[in-house]
Design a protein around this motif. Structure first.
Motif, PDB file in Angstrom:
ATOM      1  N   SER A   2       8.132  19.175   2.376  1.00 53.06           N
ATOM      2  CA  SER A   2       9.190  20.180   2.233  1.00 53.06           C
ATOM      3  C   SER A   2       9.919  20.039   0.897  1.00 53.06           C
ATOM      4  O   SER A   2      10.229  21.041   0.247  1.00 53.06           O
ATOM      5  CB  SER A   2      10.169  20.115   3.398  1.00 53.06           C
ATOM      6  OG  SER A   2      10.728  18.827   3.513  1.00 53.06           O
ATOM      7  N   ILE A 169      14.622  22.565   6.706  1.00 55.66           N
ATOM      8  CA  ILE A 169      13.393  22.845   7.421  1.00 55.66           C
ATOM      9  C   ILE A 169      13.600  22.269   8.817  1.00 55.66           C
ATOM     10  O   ILE A 169      13.977  21.108   8.956  1.00 55.66           O
ATOM     11  CB  ILE A 169      12.181  22.195   6.726  1.00 55.66           C
ATOM     12  CG1 ILE A 169      11.953  22.827   5.345  1.00 55.66           C
ATOM     13  CG2 ILE A 169      10.919  22.351   7.560  1.00 55.66           C
ATOM     14  CD1 ILE A 169      12.731  22.260   4.260  1.00 55.66           C
ATOM     15  N   PHE A 178      12.846  27.825   8.329  1.00 57.99           N
ATOM     16  CA  PHE A 178      13.382  27.428   7.035  1.00 57.99           C
ATOM     17  C   PHE A 178      14.647  28.234   6.798  1.00 57.99           C
ATOM     18  O   PHE A 178      14.665  29.440   7.017  1.00 57.99           O
ATOM     19  CB  PHE A 178      12.320  27.760   5.972  1.00 57.99           C
ATOM     20  CG  PHE A 178      12.765  27.626   4.554  1.00 57.99           C
ATOM     21  CD1 PHE A 178      12.749  26.400   3.930  1.00 57.99           C
ATOM     22  CD2 PHE A 178      13.171  28.729   3.824  1.00 57.99           C
ATOM     23  CE1 PHE A 178      13.137  26.265   2.614  1.00 57.99           C
ATOM     24  CE2 PHE A 178      13.567  28.609   2.510  1.00 57.99           C
ATOM     25  CZ  PHE A 178      13.546  27.365   1.904  1.00 57.99           C
TER      26      PHE A 178
END
Length: 196
Positions: A2, A169, A178
């Motif tokens: 992420s 996230i 998200f």
């Protein structure tokens, strides 16, 4: 992963801003983008010297800043290699006492300093981070409240002083989502940023 994805989006956003500059002066992409990562300190960095086990320190959130490498020429640096470099940068910082020190400093200034000084210190000690990236592991099943199913839960990350982008996230009910919170001057179009 992420942090890598958010850093890649920041890189594209910077390129967009550079293209909008007056006179189209030549600019170069930074070699690193600083990202702030919150860390839950429960069972975190402290080790009991007598047992060698990690010691819980309470429900406390600290943070560290990692310099995530970028690349001028993406063709020379395949994505897998860049993800590995990102992972190494994060691991190096997460295993230091930085999250605990950050928590202690934030607690000190928020408890004992006037608000203006606390905000100033947060801005001065954020490592010139471009973003805060966090993850939230939610329930793997959908929860209920007063007999009604919670179909969706959205995590939100308030922007710390001096950091223009916050990304979360999260997982909930077997799905990933998200969310982004950003200063409009840094990210004029959050939808476009999320697509990048």
């Amino acid at each position: 992963v992420s942090v890598f994805l958010v850093t890649a989006a920041i890189k594209r956003q910077l390129a967009w801003h550079y293209g909008k500059m007056e006179g189209n002066r030549q600019t170069s992409m930074p070699s690193h983008i600083n990202i702030c990562v919150p860390v839950h300190l429960l069972g975190g960095v402290l080790v009991d010297p007598t047992t060698g086990k990690r010691v819980p320190v309470g429900n406390k959130i600290g943070a560290f800043v990692a310099a995530i490498p970028t690349s001028e020429n993406d063709a020379k640096h395949p994505a897998a290699r860049r993800v590995k470099k990102c992972s190494v940068a994060l691991t190096e910082q997460k295993t230091t006492p930085a999250p605990l020190i950050a928590w202690a400093a934030a607690r000190l200034f928020s408890d004992y300093a006037p608000l203006s000084i606390a905000k100033y210190m947060m801005k001065r000690t954020n490592g010139q981070s471009a973003a805060v990236v966090s993850n939230v592991k939610g329930f793997p099943f959908k929860t209920h409240w007063n007999g009604r199913c919670n179909e969706f839960v959205c995590a939100f990350l308030p922007l710390p002083p001096g950091i223009p982008i916050g990304c979360v996230i999260q997982s909930y009910g077997g799905e990933m989502s998200f969310s982004i919170d950003a200063d409009k001057r840094a990210i004029p179009d959050a939808g476009q940023f999320a697509d990048w």
